[in-house]
Structures are given as structure tokens and as C-alpha cells.
Design a protein around this motif. Structure first.
Motif, mmCIF file in Angstrom:
data_model
loop_
_atom_site.group_PDB
_atom_site.id
_atom_site.type_symbol
_atom_site.label_atom_id
_atom_site.label_comp_id
_atom_site.label_asym_id
_atom_site.label_seq_id
_atom_site.Cartn_x
_atom_site.Cartn_y
_atom_site.Cartn_z
ATOM 1 N N PHE A 276 -4.012 70.336 84.278
ATOM 2 C CA PHE A 276 -5.031 70.259 85.327
ATOM 3 C C PHE A 276 -4.915 71.551 86.112
ATOM 4 O O PHE A 276 -3.992 71.717 86.896
ATOM 5 N N ARG B 104 -4.073 57.374 80.803
ATOM 6 C CA ARG B 104 -5.516 57.624 80.845
ATOM 7 C C ARG B 104 -5.993 58.311 79.568
ATOM 8 O O ARG B 104 -7.146 58.137 79.157
ATOM 9 N N LEU C 253 -9.973 57.883 79.205
ATOM 10 C CA LEU C 253 -10.519 58.304 80.499
ATOM 11 C C LEU C 253 -10.273 59.787 80.726
ATOM 12 O O LEU C 253 -10.926 60.430 81.533
ATOM 13 N N GLU C 254 -9.273 60.327 80.003
ATOM 14 C CA GLU C 254 -9.037 61.772 79.991
ATOM 15 C C GLU C 254 -8.905 62.171 78.537
ATOM 16 O O GLU C 254 -8.557 61.333 77.694
ATOM 17 N N VAL D 89 -13.920 56.111 76.451
ATOM 18 C CA VAL D 89 -13.325 54.852 76.897
ATOM 19 C C VAL D 89 -14.199 53.646 76.539
ATOM 20 O O VAL D 89 -13.706 52.559 76.233
ATOM 21 N N LYS D 90 -15.512 53.849 76.516
ATOM 22 C CA LYS D 90 -16.425 52.738 76.222
ATOM 23 C C LYS D 90 -16.225 52.212 74.802
ATOM 24 O O LYS D 90 -16.333 51.031 74.533
ATOM 25 N N PHE E 148 -8.246 48.004 80.731
ATOM 26 C CA PHE E 148 -7.556 48.864 81.684
ATOM 27 C C PHE E 148 -7.464 48.159 83.025
ATOM 28 O O PHE E 148 -8.469 47.741 83.578
ATOM 29 N N PHE F 82 -6.610 48.855 86.753
ATOM 30 C CA PHE F 82 -6.453 50.034 87.599
ATOM 31 C C PHE F 82 -5.457 49.776 88.722
ATOM 32 O O PHE F 82 -5.216 48.642 89.129
ATOM 33 N N VAL G 195 -17.104 51.292 82.647
ATOM 34 C CA VAL G 195 -17.213 51.944 81.335
ATOM 35 C C VAL G 195 -16.123 51.422 80.394
ATOM 36 O O VAL G 195 -16.368 51.192 79.219
ATOM 37 N N SER G 196 -14.916 51.206 80.941
ATOM 38 C CA SER G 196 -13.834 50.709 80.072
ATOM 39 C C SER G 196 -14.134 49.303 79.573
ATOM 40 O O SER G 196 -13.618 48.872 78.552
ATOM 41 N N GLY H 214 -16.995 48.501 78.568
ATOM 42 C CA GLY H 214 -18.023 48.647 77.549
ATOM 43 C C GLY H 214 -19.423 48.904 78.079
ATOM 44 O O GLY H 214 -20.390 48.878 77.315
ATOM 45 N N ALA H 215 -19.555 49.158 79.389
ATOM 46 C CA ALA H 215 -20.890 49.390 79.936
ATOM 47 C C ALA H 215 -21.342 50.813 79.627
ATOM 48 O O ALA H 215 -20.537 51.737 79.644
#
Lengths: 356, 304
Positions: A12, A46, A51-52, A71-72, A78, A80, B204-205, B207-208
Motif C-alpha cells: 500500500f 481480504r 476484497l483486495e 469477491v462477488k 465474510f 467484518f 458484494v461479498s 453476491g450483490a
């Protein structure tokens, strides 16, 4: 599901969050990524979630590269750190979300969704709260909702980011046991990120200790605690005492006294001895390798500890030793200490964070 | 949801600190009770504030309505039903609708981009969003003349292709949009920044799709702030004078908005008619004020 992480690096800006990390996660295990903040554990989680994305290296799910999957598509559950519940939805709608957003042809009927959400809420023991909003729940209840929501999509792997970080000590303890029981029941592959060693030692089947973007050791809780691979792990896990020693002609020297060597020794020269406070035995000052005066005595829960000022010439060096129940010591006593079990590490090895 | 209901829920839970929710109310009642100043001082301060407001805000507002009705009710109606006035009202509504709709779209997009993504040039974008606030509306209008005028950059090309922008509806909408752009974005950015990206990531995780995430998660979280932004944007769009004045060309019955129409009537000494149309704008201001207060209450309750 089996997850294979190969040579993953991530930066990063100028900060290297992960440096060439490789790790294999067995199907069905509960793995803890343990490390201080900034060690890269959350970044690794992540990256597994999608997500990353790593700068280099790859993640394989059951042997299939997930590099192009976001991620979808990864189908991960997950949880958080601060739960990230949808604040404008009831508990029921939160849990149902993953079922409702499916493409039309895969979507279950309203009846089926109702049934499944009901079953999940029952499973995490919050079915009476179905119509509450997240801001009407306690921390522990929110945690359960977050877990039910993640489980609703029947994920390949459950990823938990500091799942108990925001809870008070009592709730945390009971939720830990509950999570372990839940994992035993579901047998879903689960990866947990935590900075709390007790949490990792209690819950996980296997622990990955991370520091400065690298993996320092992978092992069972017993292996990590009893056989730390290096000074970083020894220092980070459990209580530890660190002493400067000298390695010379196959023996360890504390000042002019010799310690019985155990295990392999690093190359001759100055080194560090690491010992747990409960592995320091009290004895006669005249014969023990370490001598000093008791400065103070503290009681923490069931155990009592003595702060002993060691005789190390000019510099004052304090160690903490667990006082055995049958041998009470008082402040001012001259005592001898013998390390029963200890490890010697090369000072050039991975640096421990706290060096008191 | 009724307030008392919320309170009951929280009491059942036990762990919730009710002070958090009722803080505003508690503060309000404290202001009444804890006052150390003598009565006269308090009276003088309140009276000064009220006198100032009365003199500079309430009185002019009343004057507008008094002037509007000074020649009788029929003159008032006649002034409003005059074809030029009707066309100005119609144009104002069209311009306001168009610019608010477009700014709604661009404002949400800008706020979304700024708060949910990391990208180079983000600070520049934030500064640009604020630019219309710091530029005089007249300068904004001139900008469009320079762009679309016959001597301007795109003017000759537009004239060649028979596309009319300057001194027509498109320019009026563009100028209004420019002036009102910050309202929606500025209202959303702090809120979306505070809310972070965790809920979107969670969606999103699960599935959206991006669109579903926006509709089901982001939009419900920002809807009151969005309405508030739209309201302010609309009020400004209807009342905008400077920028529109430069680009409209003042063609009666064609490119005159309400503020421009009022100015023309006033310059022609038709005071009653000017104030009649002005009273419409004043009423819009009052309606905006009431809605704004209602929305602020709602926002305060939501973002506790």
C-alpha cells in the motif's frame, strides 16, 4: 474447501503489507491468522476474500486460480470487524440479503427464504430478534447476525476479521466457545484474524503467526506455544522473559555461570535467552545461574508473580517469575532463579516487537 | 417509528445507553434551566435578535406580499396569468427539474467516487466540486458565453450544425446546473465518508451486483441527506439570477425565467406585477424552509 496461497505480496504505497507469503489451508480446518497490528493478517484475509488483489502471487481455491474472481464470485462468507450490518434493515432482512440478491433464476421462493432465514436465526440463537434493527442489538447479538448473514449464502469458506474485537471480555469468552462448537458442527473451512493470542490458542486448530508482512510460524496451538520457531513468536505468544546471554564452547553463559544447554545452539557469540515466567524455578541464590532480589510481589488471578532484580553488574534487569504456591517469597528476599525450559535465539533473527 | 417505542425497546435491551439518543432533548432543556444572566440581559439579547430578524427578513417578506396585493386581488391574478409570466413560470419549472435531475445523478456519482474509491486526483475532484460556490454566478454565465457564443470556442461549429445552446433552454439549464452542482454532492460526501465502505463490501461479498448494492444498501443509507440536497439544489435552481441572466438573452415569453421576469417587470415600473411573481418565489422559499426543517429533524434522528 482447500485454499492455496502462493508467494503473495501486497504493497500500500510505500508500506509492504505482505512479503512473499505462501500458505496452504486444509479443507474444514479452523485457522487463525495471529499477529500484532500491521503484520498483514487482515490484508491476507481480504486477499483470500477478493476484497483486495495481490501485487504478486496467486490464490487457488480447490486448485483453481481465483485471480480473476472478485469477491462477488468467490462465494465467501465474510464477517467484518464491526459487523457491517445493513443499518436500515431488520435482522431478518440482513440475513435474507444474500438470498434475495441472487440472479432471478437461482433465487429461492419467498417461502423457502423465510424458512432458511428462520433456521439460521435459530441456529445462532437469535430468532426472537428477527424484527429488530441493528442499532437495537447488543454487540454479541450483532456478531451473531453477522455470522448468520455470512452463513446464509452457504459459503465455501468463512472469513472472520477480528470477530470478537469489539466485545467485552465476558461475552467474548462465551462467543469463542460458541464459535468453536459451531465450527465443529458445520465443518466449514474457516479463517479467523485476531491479535489476541488467547483467542487464537483457544479457538483454532492451526495458528499462523504473522509479523511485518511475513509468516513467522505455522503450527498447532501446542506447537506455537511450546516450540516457538523464533524470538518473535516466543515474545509475541504468552508471557516471556528475555535475557542477554553468551554462547561459547557449546554452552550458554549467563555472566560467569553456565546453563545446562538444551537443544541446538546458535553460533558462538551474544544471544538472547527466552523463558516463560512459570519456567523460572526459585532456588538458593548461591547455586542458581541467576541471582537477584525480590522487588515486589503481585497477585493476578490465581497466580502470584515476583519482580526480581537480577544482579547483572551495572545495568538493572528485571524479570518476572511465577511464585510456586509452596515457596512464598517476600519483597527484599535474595533468591536464585533457574530456567527450567528456555530457548536461545540468535539476536540477528526476526526482531520481537516488545523487548522489555 | 414513534419515539416512545424506541425507548421501550432500548430499555428491554438494557445495554443501550439511552443518553445517546436523548442527548439533543436533554441539552435543549438544560439551556432553558441553566441561565445565569439576569432577566434584563437575556431579554435585551433575545429582543435584539428578534428585532434584527424582523427588520431584515420578516418585514421584507411581508412587504413583498403587501406590494403584490396593493392593486387588488384581480391585478395579482392577472399578473400571474399574463402569458409572459406563465411562460417564465413554466421555464423556471423545466429548468429546475432538468438541472436538479442531472445534478442528482452527477452529485451522487461524484460523492460515490470520492468516498468509496481510492484514485489519483481525488483531492482535485473535491476542490472542483466546491468551485461553483466560490465563483460568482455572473462569471459562471460568462464561461458558457465563451464556450458556446458565436465568438466562442464551440460557437462556430454549433452554428454550422444549427444547434442552439446560448440564449436558449440548454444554456439556461447548463448555467443553473453549474451553479447548483455542489448542493447534492456536498450534502452526501460527509455522510458517506462517515458510513465507510464496509456495508457495501458486505453486500458484494454476499453476491450483490454493483447496482443492487447501490439500490439496496447505499441509497437507503443516504436517502434523507439526498432529499435535503435536492431541496437546497431546487431552491437555488429556481432562484438563480446571475448566471442565467448572462446566458438567457432575456427573450420575453421564451428565455425568461421567473427571476428575470421579475427584474423586467420591476424595471418597467410594474411594481404590483413584479411583486406578484416575486411572491411566488417567496412562497417557494417558505415551503423549502418548512421541508428543510422537517428533513433536518429526520436526519438528526437517523444519524445519532
Amino acid at each position: 474447501m482447500n485454499i492455496d496461497i502462493t508467494s503473495v505480496s501486497k504493497r500500500f504505497g510505500t508500506f509492504a503489507a505482505l512479503r512473499d507469503v505462501s500458505l496452504n489451508i486444509e479443507s474444514g480446518e479452523l485457522l487463525a491468522l495471529l499477529g500484532p497490528s500491521g503484520s498483514g493478517k487482515t490484508t491476507l484475509l481480504r486477499i483470500i476474500a477478493g476484497l483486495e488483489f495481490p501485487d504478486a502471487g496467486d490464490v487457488h481455491f480447490n486448485g483453481v486460480s481465483a485471480a480473476h474472481l472478485n469477491v462477488k464470485k468467490r462465494h465467501v462468507g465474510f464477517v467484518f470487524q464491526h459487523y457491517a450490518l445493513f443499518r436500515h434493515m431488520t435482522v431478518f432482512e440482513n440475513v435474507a440479503f444474500g438470498l434475495r440478491v441472487r440472479p432471478r433464476k437461482e433465487r429461492k421462493s419467498e417461502e423457502e427464504i423465510k424458512r432458511r432465514v428462520g433456521r439460521l436465526l435459530e441456529f445462532v440463537q437469535i430468532n426472537s430478534l428477527a424484527h429488530r434493527y441493528p442499532d437495537q442489538l447488543s454487540g454479541g447479538q450483532r456478531q451473531r447476525v453477522a455470522l448468520a448473514r455470512a452463513l446464509a449464502i452457504e459459503p465455501n469458506v468463512l472469513l472472520l476479521d477480528e470477530p470478537f474485537g469489539a466485545l467485552d471480555a465476558k461475552v467474548r469468552k462465551s462467543l469463542r466457545r460458541w464459535l468453536k462448537a459451531l465450527h465443529d458442527e458445520l465443518h466449514v473451512t474457516a479463517i479467523l484474524v485476531t491479535h489476541d493470542q488467547d483467542e487464537a490458542l483457544e479457538v483454532a486448530n492451526r495458528i499462523v503467526v504473522m509479523g511485518n508482512g511475513r509468516i513467522e510460524q505455522v503450527g498447532t496451538p501446542d506447537e506455537i506455544y511450546d516450540e516457538p520457531a523464533n524470538s518473535f513468536v516466543f515474545d509475541f505468544i504468552g508471557e516471556s522473559v528475555k535475557l542477554p546471554v553468551t554462547v561459547d564452547s557449546g554452552a550458554v553463559w549467563v555472566g560467569s555461570r553456565q546453563l545446562p544447554a538444551n537443544g541446538s545452539l546458535p553460533k558462538p557469540g551474544p544471544a538472547h535467552l527466552f523463558v516463560r515466567p512459570h519456567d523460572l524455578a526459585f532456588g538458593e541464590a548461591a547455586t542458581a545461574p541467576l541471582q537477584g532480589a525480590v522487588r515486589s510481589v503481585r497477585r493476578v488471578g490465581a497466580a502470584s508473580y515476583a519482580d526480581v532484580r537480577l544482579d547483572f553488574g551495572e545495568e538493572s534487569l528485571f524479570v518476572e517469575a511465577t511464585i510456586p504456591a509452596d515457596n512464598p517469597v517476600r519483597p527484599g528476599d535474595r533468591v536464585g532463579l533457574t530456567p527450567r525450559r528456555f530457548r536461545i535465539f540468535d539476536p540477528a533473527g526476526p526482531q520481537a516487537l516488545s523487548s522489555i | 417509528m414513534a419515539l416512545t417505542e424506541v425507548r421501550n425497546d432500548q430499555e428491554e435491551l438494557g445495554e443501550y445507553d439511552p443518553g445517546e439518543i436523548y442527548a439533543p432533548r436533554r441539552i435543549r432543556s438544560r439551556v432553558v434551566r441553566v441561565s445565569t444572566e439576569p432577566f434584563l440581559v437575556r431579554f435585551a439579547i433575545v429582543a435584539a435578535a428578534l428585532a434584527f430578524l424582523g427588520l431584515f427578513i420578516v418585514l421584507p417578506l411581508i412587504a413583498v406580499f403587501v406590494q403584490a396585493f396593493s392593486k387588488g386581488f384581480s391585478t395579482y391574478i392577472k399578473a400571474l396569468t399574463d402569458p409572459d409570466a406563465l411562460s417564465a413560470i413554466k421555464l423556471t419549472l423545466i429548468v429546475a427539474f432538468a438541472s436538479v435531475t442531472l445534478n442528482l445523478f452527477f452529485g451522487v456519482a461524484a460523492a460515490w467516487a470520492v468516498t468509496k474509491f481510492r484514485f489519483p486526483g481525488k483531492t482535485l475532484l473535491l476542490t472542483l466540486i466546491d468551485l461553483p460556490f466560490s465563483v460568482s454566478p455572473v462569471v459562471a454565465g460568462l464561461l458558457f458565453v465563451l464556450l458556446f457564443g458565436l465568438q466562442g470556442l464551440l460557437g462556430p461549429w454549433l452554428a454550422e450544425h444549427n444547434i442552439k445552446i446560448l440564449f436558449a433552454l440548454p444554456a439556461i439549464v447548463l448555467a443553473t446546473m453549474f451553479v447548483t452542482f455542489p448542493f447534492v454532492a456536498r450534502e452526501l460526501i460527509p455522510l458517506m465518508q462517515e458510513q465507510g465502505t464496509a456495508e457495501e463490501e458486505a453486500a458484494v461479498s454476499l453476491g450483490a451486483s454493483g447496482w443492487a448494492t447501490f439500490l439496496r444498501v447505499t441509497l437507503p443509507n443516504i436517502k434523507w441527506a439526498l432529499l435535503y440536497g435536492i431541496l437546497l439544489c431546487n431552491a437555488r435552481a429556481m432562484g438563480e439570477f446571475g448566471a442565467v441572466s448572462v446566458v438567457s438573452g432575456h427573450i420575453r415569453g421564451e428565455t425568461n425565467t421567473m427571476p428575470l421576469h421579475i427584474e423586467i417587470l420591476y424595471n418597467e415600473y410594474q411594481f404590483a406585477a413584479a411583486f406578484a411573481v416575486a411572491s411566488l418565489l417567496a412562497m417557494l422559499a417558505l415551503v423549502t424552509l418548512v421541508l428543510k426543517t422537517a428533513l433536518e429533524r429526520k436526519l438528526e434522528r437517523k444519524s445519532r
